[in-house]
Design an enzyme around this catalytic site. Sequence first.
Site, PDB file in Angstrom:
ATOM      1  N   LEU A 197     -19.896  -1.980  64.556  1.00  0.00           N
ATOM      2  CA  LEU A 197     -20.826  -0.900  64.233  1.00  0.00           C
ATOM      3  C   LEU A 197     -20.262  -0.035  63.110  1.00  0.00           C
ATOM      4  CD1 LEU A 197     -23.386   0.731  64.793  1.00  0.00           C
ATOM      5  CD2 LEU A 197     -22.127   1.968  66.585  1.00  0.00           C
ATOM      6  N   GLU A 198     -18.987   0.308  63.203  1.00  0.00           N
ATOM      7  CA  GLU A 198     -18.355   1.119  62.157  1.00  0.00           C
ATOM      8  C   GLU A 198     -18.323   0.370  60.831  1.00  0.00           C
ATOM      9  OE1 GLU A 198     -15.272   3.612  65.043  1.00  0.00           O
ATOM     10  OE2 GLU A 198     -14.726   1.625  64.300  1.00  0.00           O
ATOM     11  N   ASP A 264      -8.057   1.533  71.397  1.00  0.00           N
ATOM     12  CA  ASP A 264      -6.699   2.081  71.446  1.00  0.00           C
ATOM     13  C   ASP A 264      -5.688   0.989  71.776  1.00  0.00           C
ATOM     14  OD1 ASP A 264      -7.797   4.594  71.017  1.00  0.00           O
ATOM     15  OD2 ASP A 264      -7.879   5.082  73.151  1.00  0.00           O
TER      16      ASP A 264
END
Length: 476
Positions: A197-198, A264
């Site tokens: 998406l980014e 992360d």
Amino acid sequence: MKPTLPNYDQSSVLIVGDVMLDRYWGGPTSRISPEAPVPVVKVEKIEERPGGAANVAMNIAALGGDAHLVGLVGEDEPAQALTTTLESLKVHCDFVALPEFPTITKLRVMSRGQQLIRLDFEDSFHDVAAEPIISRMQQALSSVKAVVLSDYAKGALEHVQLMIQEARKVNVPVFIDPKGADFERYRGATLLTPNMLEFETVVGKVKDEDDLVAKGQQIIEEFDFEALLVTRSEHGMTLLRRNMEPLHLPTQAREVFDVTGAGDTVISVLAASVSTGKPLDEACALANAAAGVVVGKLGTSTLSTIELAEAIHGSQDSGFGIIGEEQLISAVKQARARGEKVVMTNGCFDILHAGHVSYLNHAAELGDRLIVAVNTNESVQRLKGPGRPINPTDRRMAVLAGLGAVDWVVPFSEDTPQRLISQVLPSLLVKGGDYAIEDIAGGAEVIAAGGEVKVLNFEDGCSTTGIIEAIKGGRG
């Protein structure tokens, strides 16, 4: 690509970014509130976990790496809770405390494995001077081998260009988990890890893999990156490097319960692996395997080197190799259903030598499947004393899993494997040396269940202690 597990004890990573505290309140719910059409949760369990950049640091520390964390917090109770939790996990915290802002805290109310509501306590840090956070970064750079910049658009990376430049001055690679469509602010970074998406927010809709590669290479050239690692959910990951062929890594996730903190985990394993000297492609393969593990857990989660070893050795898919206790019990049941005789043994296996190999080959010949239970580092230290083990648990298990005689390798943390053996109940329990049958841990339980216990001889002249003494004495 099948990577090998590095020694994460040798990794050292500086993490700078948006730190936060994730709180979970959980309990049963069986009625609707008379005050409003909402469920009533009887809170029985409260958990606190580091989130954001703090989760990255926690992941690195969980692998055994040296994690140095710099971020912004308030002068409040959540900051104290976050610091206490992280330091208990051996993360070195160097926070800038700003009394005019609250520590970013996210409270999730859970019931029956479902998140009912999330409450955010935050006021994004803004107009914060660069000097306090940059000076902390400069002090740490001399002692680390990689930098992670974890961006959640909460203000800690307001001066991200200065941070990239500081790391580049001393030739320390910079890995960034980006936020938003402005990749210009990350110019000059070593690698970015955008999700799909980014990535599409920056380059537009991607039609296929060829289009992804072409647009990714344009991004690398335009913003002077060395590489991009695009995480693609069920399609795995794609590593793009300047003037190199793309590397497509298929997903290793089997079940997806929660993607919280998966990004992360990816960047933490990636940076920790590179900081041990692993090449970028192998580090990305390790990060991909790690992501497949943590999405099967609820909430922000870490993984151990043993879990990562299981993932990269494919035990989850093949049914063999390095394996957890629950999986082992299930695998043994399946083996019995196939009419196979299961043999089990145990030991430290610190420095694997010819005597071990001969012994394990003999044990394997006595049945159809061989389980080797391995003492964890802590267990070996208690049994053998300071300076042992020479090789950490994950490496000892990896070597054993590579032997043709061995089907399953499982760790245990107690002084003896009695509890584990009583759960598995092999058809045959074997032990090397001069033990009496009645003195073998787990032997009574195996015999009571109808199994056998045997003692096998070790090959003369072979011992781990002897090898260590020979090395100390300089003998070849």
